[in-house]
Design a protein around this motif. Structure first.
Motif, PDB file in Angstrom:
ATOM      1  N   ASP A   1       0.974  -1.025  -0.062  1.00 10.28           N
ATOM      2  CA  ASP A   1       0.072   0.066  -0.380  1.00 10.28           C
ATOM      3  C   ASP A   1       1.359   1.000  -0.238  1.00 10.28           C
ATOM      4  O   ASP A   1       1.210   1.487   1.084  1.00 10.28           O
ATOM      5  CB  ASP A   1      -1.204   0.142   1.092  1.00 10.28           C
ATOM      6  CG  ASP A   1      -1.850   1.240   1.644  1.00 10.28           C
ATOM      7  OD1 ASP A   1      -1.484   2.309   0.457  1.00 10.28           O
ATOM      8  OD2 ASP A   1      -2.216   1.199   2.521  1.00 10.28           O
ATOM      9  N   ALA A   2       0.889   1.897  -0.898  1.00  7.29           N
ATOM     10  CA  ALA A   2       1.635   2.815  -1.823  1.00  7.29           C
ATOM     11  C   ALA A   2       1.086   4.581  -1.789  1.00  7.29           C
ATOM     12  O   ALA A   2       1.511   5.298  -2.505  1.00  7.29           O
ATOM     13  CB  ALA A   2       3.026   2.884  -2.558  1.00  7.29           C
ATOM     14  N   ALA A   3      -0.076   3.670  -1.026  1.00  4.46           N
ATOM     15  CA  ALA A   3      -1.010   5.278  -1.467  1.00  4.46           C
ATOM     16  C   ALA A   3      -1.287   6.532  -0.548  1.00  4.46           C
ATOM     17  O   ALA A   3      -1.014   7.076  -1.366  1.00  4.46           O
ATOM     18  CB  ALA A   3      -3.111   4.693  -2.327  1.00  4.46           C
ATOM     19  N   GLY A   4      -0.599   6.330   0.158  1.00  3.05           N
ATOM     20  CA  GLY A   4      -0.902   7.842   1.333  1.00  3.05           C
ATOM     21  C   GLY A   4      -1.914   8.229   1.176  1.00  3.05           C
ATOM     22  O   GLY A   4      -2.238   8.994   2.278  1.00  3.05           O
ATOM     23  N   ALA A   5      -2.819   6.817   1.734  1.00  9.83           N
ATOM     24  CA  ALA A   5      -4.302   7.636   2.079  1.00  9.83           C
ATOM     25  C   ALA A   5      -4.771   6.566   3.245  1.00  9.83           C
ATOM     26  O   ALA A   5      -4.653   5.738   2.449  1.00  9.83           O
ATOM     27  CB  ALA A   5      -5.572   7.439   0.876  1.00  9.83           C
ATOM     28  N   SER A   6      -5.553   6.241   4.090  1.00 12.68           N
ATOM     29  CA  SER A   6      -5.776   5.653   4.823  1.00 12.68           C
ATOM     30  C   SER A   6      -6.945   4.140   4.428  1.00 12.68           C
ATOM     31  O   SER A   6      -6.915   3.522   5.170  1.00 12.68           O
ATOM     32  CB  SER A   6      -6.534   6.189   6.323  1.00 12.68           C
ATOM     33  OG  SER A   6      -5.170   7.131   7.404  1.00 12.68           O
ATOM     34  N   VAL A   7      -7.590   4.578   3.352  1.00 17.42           N
ATOM     35  CA  VAL A   7      -8.979   4.036   3.259  1.00 17.42           C
ATOM     36  C   VAL A   7      -7.838   3.334   2.111  1.00 17.42           C
ATOM     37  O   VAL A   7      -8.709   1.463   2.211  1.00 17.42           O
ATOM     38  CB  VAL A   7     -10.057   4.962   2.227  1.00 17.42           C
ATOM     39  CG1 VAL A   7      -8.954   5.230   0.603  1.00 17.42           C
ATOM     40  CG2 VAL A   7     -10.956   4.177   1.881  1.00 17.42           C
TER      41      VAL A   7
ATOM     42  N   VAL B   1       3.581   1.078   3.045  1.00 15.63           N
ATOM     43  CA  VAL B   1       4.948   2.527   2.824  1.00 15.63           C
ATOM     44  C   VAL B   1       4.016   3.710   2.149  1.00 15.63           C
ATOM     45  O   VAL B   1       4.869   4.460   3.410  1.00 15.63           O
ATOM     46  CB  VAL B   1       5.141   2.031   1.529  1.00 15.63           C
ATOM     47  CG1 VAL B   1       6.494   2.888   1.372  1.00 15.63           C
ATOM     48  CG2 VAL B   1       5.972   0.560   1.245  1.00 15.63           C
ATOM     49  N   GLY B   2       3.586   3.946   2.065  1.00 17.60           N
ATOM     50  CA  GLY B   2       2.750   4.549   1.850  1.00 17.60           C
ATOM     51  C   GLY B   2       1.627   5.913   2.970  1.00 17.60           C
ATOM     52  O   GLY B   2       1.658   4.822   3.836  1.00 17.60           O
TER      53      GLY B   2
ATOM     54  N   LEU C   1      -5.646   1.191   2.736  1.00 15.73           N
ATOM     55  CA  LEU C   1      -5.508  -0.004   3.798  1.00 15.73           C
ATOM     56  C   LEU C   1      -6.569  -1.220   3.998  1.00 15.73           C
ATOM     57  O   LEU C   1      -6.792  -2.416   3.739  1.00 15.73           O
ATOM     58  CB  LEU C   1      -4.770   0.115   5.237  1.00 15.73           C
ATOM     59  CG  LEU C   1      -4.718  -0.037   6.290  1.00 15.73           C
ATOM     60  CD1 LEU C   1      -3.546  -1.914   5.871  1.00 15.73           C
ATOM     61  CD2 LEU C   1      -4.430  -0.150   8.129  1.00 15.73           C
ATOM     62  N   LYS C   2      -7.767  -0.560   3.924  1.00 10.60           N
ATOM     63  CA  LYS C   2      -8.929  -1.391   3.892  1.00 10.60           C
ATOM     64  C   LYS C   2      -9.383  -1.399   2.685  1.00 10.60           C
ATOM     65  O   LYS C   2      -9.149  -3.470   2.834  1.00 10.60           O
ATOM     66  CB  LYS C   2     -10.529  -1.101   3.980  1.00 10.60           C
ATOM     67  CG  LYS C   2     -11.307  -0.496   4.362  1.00 10.60           C
ATOM     68  CD  LYS C   2     -12.584  -0.471   4.938  1.00 10.60           C
ATOM     69  CE  LYS C   2     -13.946  -0.641   4.559  1.00 10.60           C
ATOM     70  NZ  LYS C   2     -15.612   0.014   4.929  1.00 10.60           N
ATOM     71  N   ILE C   3      -8.766  -1.310   1.868  1.00 13.11           N
ATOM     72  CA  ILE C   3      -9.340  -1.902   0.434  1.00 13.11           C
ATOM     73  C   ILE C   3      -8.018  -3.911   0.564  1.00 13.11           C
ATOM     74  O   ILE C   3      -8.379  -4.468   0.087  1.00 13.11           O
ATOM     75  CB  ILE C   3      -8.256  -1.254  -0.847  1.00 13.11           C
ATOM     76  CG1 ILE C   3      -9.784  -0.359  -0.721  1.00 13.11           C
ATOM     77  CG2 ILE C   3      -8.504  -2.322  -2.567  1.00 13.11           C
ATOM     78  CD1 ILE C   3      -8.865   1.180  -1.878  1.00 13.11           C
ATOM     79  N   ALA C   4      -7.090  -3.128   0.928  1.00 16.82           N
ATOM     80  CA  ALA C   4      -6.367  -4.012   1.124  1.00 16.82           C
ATOM     81  C   ALA C   4      -6.399  -5.307   2.300  1.00 16.82           C
ATOM     82  O   ALA C   4      -5.914  -6.414   1.354  1.00 16.82           O
ATOM     83  CB  ALA C   4      -4.074  -3.352   1.588  1.00 16.82           C
ATOM     84  N   LEU C   5      -6.802  -4.994   3.305  1.00 16.52           N
ATOM     85  CA  LEU C   5      -7.182  -5.927   3.979  1.00 16.52           C
ATOM     86  C   LEU C   5      -8.418  -6.462   3.288  1.00 16.52           C
ATOM     87  O   LEU C   5      -8.544  -7.965   3.452  1.00 16.52           O
ATOM     88  CB  LEU C   5      -8.295  -5.517   5.278  1.00 16.52           C
ATOM     89  CG  LEU C   5      -6.743  -4.651   6.347  1.00 16.52           C
ATOM     90  CD1 LEU C   5      -7.991  -3.311   7.416  1.00 16.52           C
ATOM     91  CD2 LEU C   5      -6.913  -5.546   7.356  1.00 16.52           C
ATOM     92  N   ASP C   6      -8.665  -6.046   2.396  1.00 12.87           N
ATOM     93  CA  ASP C   6     -10.556  -6.962   1.365  1.00 12.87           C
ATOM     94  C   ASP C   6      -9.682  -7.352   0.419  1.00 12.87           C
ATOM     95  O   ASP C   6     -10.802  -9.394   0.475  1.00 12.87           O
ATOM     96  CB  ASP C   6     -10.588  -6.002   0.903  1.00 12.87           C
ATOM     97  CG  ASP C   6     -12.486  -6.232   0.392  1.00 12.87           C
ATOM     98  OD1 ASP C   6     -13.151  -7.616   0.592  1.00 12.87           O
ATOM     99  OD2 ASP C   6     -13.341  -6.058  -0.924  1.00 12.87           O
TER     100      ASP C   6
END
Length: 170
Positions: free
Chosen positions: A67-73, A91-92, A75-80
């Motif tokens: 997750d290199a996006a730099g937005a907290s949301v 990383v972001g 992380l939710k996508i990554a968990l999914d």
């Protein structure tokens, strides 16, 4: 790979070099950066929802997600999209609070790791890869500007016209 910015594209390039199957995920406004990642890094490109791609192989998800996006949301996508017993490397970073439940981390037995690579041993390895020609960063450099034109250089990055701007002394 979530986030087609400079760090995301470089992480994707390194993952490809290590033999991983890599998809890089972004939004429609990231189309230029995503195309660069496809062309120069050999990544599959996903605009929008990454879940169908993540589930394609066996229905369980990705082995790992950076997750290199730099937005907290994201992380939710990554968990999914990460599979049970998979891993996420964050990383972001950004200033937003999470605002969602992280129980999937426990339910899926996911390893979550932060990554901040500003230390000499890592830089030494990257410099060696670059100097040997094994790792080429030239494709992401969108131009070189005199430091007095920093605003234009940053605007081009902000608008997504270039991935990375380089400033030089006057």
């Amino acid at each position: 790979m979530l986030g087609p910015g400079t760090i995301g594209i470089l992480c994707a390039a390194m993952a490809k070099q290590c033999g991983a199957q890599v998809a890089i995920v972004g939004l429609q406004q990231d189309a230029h950066r995503l195309e660069l990642a496809r062309k120069h890094c050999g990544c599959e490109v996903i605009i929008g929802d990454a879940k169908p791609w993540a589930m394609e192989r066996d229905g369980l998800g990705c082995d790992g997600v950076i997750d290199a996006a730099g937005a907290s949301v994201t992380l939710k996508i990554a968990l999914d999209i990460v599979r049970p017993a998979g891993w996420i490397s964050k990383v972001g970073w950004g200033p937003q609070p999470l605002g969602f439940n992280i129980d999937p981390l426990v339910q899926k037995n996911i390893t979550l790791q932060g990554s901040f690579s500003h230390n000499w041993p890592i830089w030494e390895r990257v410099i060696a890869l670059m100097s040997s020609g094994q790792f080429d960063v030239k494709p992401i450099i969108g131009g070189v500007w005199p430091v007095t034109e920093w605003h234009e250089a940053f605007e081009k990055m902000h608008k997504g016209e270039v991935v990375k701007s380089v400033l030089r002394p006057v």
